[in-house]
Scaffold this active site. Structure first.
Site, short mmCIF file in Angstrom:
data_model
loop_
_atom_site.label_atom_id
_atom_site.label_comp_id
_atom_site.label_asym_id
_atom_site.label_seq_id
_atom_site.Cartn_x
_atom_site.Cartn_y
_atom_site.Cartn_z
CB SER A 1 -36.91 -47.07 -48.00
OG SER A 1 -37.54 -45.83 -47.82
CD GLU B 1 -33.12 -39.87 -51.40
OE1 GLU B 1 -32.22 -39.20 -50.85
OE2 GLU B 1 -34.02 -40.44 -50.79
#
Lengths: 366, 390
Positions: B163, B245
């Site tokens: 990402s 996360e």
């Protein structure tokens, strides 16, 4: 902010667990499931009830100077969660609520006929004045309703009727731990009170039912997990198969989500009930609330959320527990069906999931 | 148990609200996920503004540019910024929400001093180099090699689903430093993305954006001092990254979901006004979603208050992530049904908190895949929380 029980609260839960282990073991529950006749109830159920009474369950939130234990609804929620974990049957919550009606400071003066209530008696609360199905008919001395004919929340009332005057016919119950009888004639209710008191009891009933449902869900989960660790097929414990493991993981997920919602609504109940007496401290709390944007979601929303999620958890975990047990789960002798049937039998209490979902949608739209 | 905010927390919220009321009217709209260069400019400009106003890294240590406040204050920050429609964390996501917290938990003092302040000031963007073409759910089988040569690690291999790989300055990179071990042969490196030998190729996702990339490493030389934690102890460091996360990185998206559901209820009412009445079934579904979001919000409060004691979110993050993904998908499914023909086109930009529910439905397909698939989350719950055998 803190949503974990304190050591004192955990000790209280331990003492309830000890009573449950002595009086509501799997063996005893199966004896009751096989025959909940008044004779067996007297032998098996009464000692457990008396132990809970002795523990102070029915005056848990009553002030100490009134002879109560002087705790709050957080403690009550933790206790009912433990009762659910052990599938403790009978009119425990209804009788707890009637205790509030006769002993509680906040409801002081709500009813005149306080003499109708005392610790030697048991009470059942039914859904409406049109109800004909009475749970635990042989155990309870009186039946109550917390509602109005129109079921409008603004205009709730408390109605009362002694069971001795009712013509009741026993039915084959959905939940073998919840005997049911049908009233043959329309019940002749006596109105005890109008207004706030009924609403208050409904809110407490809603949160504590959700707490009990969360406990049921966790009890079913624990049983399923224990079984999945022991039972072997294809030469390996079935819990190592993802098809089984993932059912258990989904069960735990719903338990944790429901539990958080129950704790938040129990805290909300404590604040609304005990802090609204006008002290300086409670004023600060109220001021704070207006300042905390959407985290100060009102109690009604929180308790509706708790009831919806805990009901979902209890039914999902009950059914998951049957499924993980396979053929054994479909038997009368095994425990899984006791969790699931109990979950089904209390799901409508203090508002069904449909009722609470609809009201949550309505507060959103307004 | 207590769900009230303390005096200082309330004061923090009040000051934040006045500041947001002052600055937000001047903030322009995001250029959207397709314009990568402009988006970096936009996302980092907002981060810089937060930094200058003393709102960056609310619960990060003061000595590294943070505010030194509690996770509860961080929660308040996310609540108010999301509620008032402040720009989304966007490209600052990896740095702020998992690389940074991992460095705080596991990095050396030098690493903290060097890497944390530029994350907070919006100067540096980070990307995540964990997954590989042959190491997805089985991440610990990763094969990108790093061998030590003097004072550098020489890295060869390939990462995927990286990402913000196309715009990042640094990468949190998992490499194999011992080929004879599995979990015990992995290290966590900080990789500057401007080193020679790095080739970045954007992948177009099914939302149409290119926020993740393939990244190829050919004899890339990373200084040894960029090792976070011990050599071959990178899996433990990665577990810390995962806990952030899964545990806390979704909070603002979760808060956004409250407003998306409000938007959905508004839409449903609007359409009902045209046709006469609001379908009782749809109303009930909206209420069920609201119940689930309220309960998840309660769970977040519980997780945050626990994290205040432990510092790192527990495996409960997997519980949250698994259920949040399911509920948000259900909400967007309902949105498509309510929208009918209006679901044929998209208005929103590819942001997790956008109110365009059509775009949201497409985006939510990632929720059960990214940061560990829902199947992996269930394995974690089953094995680490419930103790079921592997």
């Amino acid at each position: 902010m803190n949503l974990d029980p304190t050591d004192e609260q955990l000790a209280l839960v331990d003492s309830v667990r000890a009573v449950c282990a002595d009086y509501f073991s799997s063996e005893k529950l199966h004896q009751l499931a096989n025959d909940f006749s008044p004779e067996i109830a007297k032998e098996i159920y009464e000692p457990g009830w008396n132990a809970l009474l002795e523990l102070g369950l029915f005056s848990l939130v009553t002030a100490e100077d009134k002879g109560g234990v002087g705790l709050g609804f957080c403690e009550a929620a933790l206790v009912f969660e433990e009762l659910g974990r052990n599938i403790v049957p009978g009119p425990v919550l209804s009788t707890f609520l009637c205790g509030l009606l006769s002993k509680d400071d906040i409801l002081n003066g709500a009813i005149d006929d306080i003499a109708l209530f005392d610790d030697s008696r048991k009470y059942e609360i039914v859904a409406s004045i049109d109800s004909t199905a009475i749970s635990n008919p042989d155990l309870v001395d009186a039946v109550l309703v917390l509602d109005s004919p129109s079921s409008s929340l603004d205009n709730a009332s408390i109605y009362y009727c002694e069971t001795s005057g009712l013509k009741l016919t026993s039915q084959l119950p959905l939940d073998p731990l919840t005997p049911v009888a049908l009233a043959e004639e329309k019940i002749n209710w006596k109105k005890l009170a109008d207004g706030e008191a009924a609403l208050y009891l409904k809110k407490v009933g809603c949160v504590l039912t959700a707490a009990y449902q969360t406990g049921l869900a966790e009890g079913a989960l624990n049983l399923a997990v224990d079984y999945a660790k022991q039972r072997e097929q294809f030469n390996t414990p079935i819990g190592s198969f993802q098809a089984v493991k993932h059912i258990c993981a989904d069960m735990l997920t719903l338990v944790e989500v429901a539990r958080a919602a129950v704790y938040v609504s129990a805290v909300g109940l404590d604040e609304e009930c005990f802090d609204s007496v006008g002290s300086e401290a409670s004023k600060t709390t109220a001021d704070n609330k207006s300042n905390t944007s959407f985290s100060a979601i009102n109690l009604d929303d929180d308790l509706s959320a708790a009831k919806v999620m805990a009901g979902k958890a209890a039914e999902f975990c009950g059914e998951g527990c049957v499924q993980v047990h396979g053929g054994m789960g479909y038997t009368w002798e095994a425990d899984p069906h006791l969790y699931l049937k109990r979950a089904w039998s209390i799901s409508h209490r203090y508002g069904s999931a449909g009722y609470h979902s609809t009201s949550l949608a309505e507060t959103l739209a307004n | 148990m207590d769900i009230n905010y303390s005096e200082t927390e309330i004061e923090f919220r009040d000051k934040l609200i006045s500041w947001l009321d002052e600055v937000l009217p001047e903030i322009t709209e995001s250029p959207g996920n397709l314009n990568r260069v402009a988006l970096r400019e936009y996302d980092t400009a907002w981060q810089k503004k937060l930094f200058e106003a003393g709102y960056a890294g609310v619960n990060w240590p003061k000595e590294y540019g943070g505010q030194g406040l509690s996770p509860t204050e961080q929660l308040i920050f996310l609540e108010e910024t999301t509620r008032r429609g402040a720009p989304y964390v966007g490209m600052n996501f990896v740095g702020l929400l998992h690389a940074g917290p991992t460095i705080i938990a596991c990095g050396s003092d030098e690493q903290k001093a060097k890497y944390l302040p530029p994350i907070l000031s919006g100067y540096n963007i980070w990307c995540q180099g964990f997954s590989e073409p042959n190491a997805g759910s089985d991440l610990a089988s990763l094969s990108t090699k790093a061998h030590r040569d003097g004072d550098v690690y020489v890295v060869n291999g390939q990462k995927i689903w990286t990402s913000y790989g196309d715009t990042a300055d640094y990468c949190e990179l998992l490499v194999r430093t011992n080929p004879d071990e599995k979990h015990a042969g992995i290290s966590w490196l900080i990789c500057p993305m401007n080193l020679s030998g790095i080739d970045i190729r954007p992948i177009k996702s099914l939302t149409g954006s290119t926020e993740f990339c393939e990244v190829f490493f050919e004899d890339v030389k990373i200084p040894v001092e960029n090792l976070v934690g011990e050599e071959n102890a990178g899996w433990k460091v990665a577990m810390v990254t995962f806990s952030f996360e899964r545990g806390t990185a979704f909070i603002s998206e979760q808060i956004g979901a409250f407003y998306q559901l409000e938007e959905l209820a508004r839409l449903a009412n609007e359409l009902a006004a045209e046709s006469g009445t609001l379908d009782a079934g749809i109303k009930r579904e909206i209420g069920e979603l609201r119940a689930a979001f309220l309960a998840l919000w309660a769970l977040t409060k519980r997780n945050v208050s626990q994290a205040e004691k432990t510092g790192v979110p527990g495996p409960g993050g997997s519980v949250f992530k698994l259920y949040f993904g399911q509920v948000k998908k259900s909400m967007c499914d309902l949105a498509l049904r309510i929208l009918g023909e209006q679901a044929l086109y998209r208005e929103g930009k590819d942001e997790a908190t956008s109110l365009d529910l059509v775009t949201q439905r497409i985006y939510t397909l990632s929720l059960s895949i990214a940061a560990g698939t829902s199947q992996i989350q269930r394995n974690i719950i089953g094995e680490r929380i419930l103790g079921l055998p592997k």
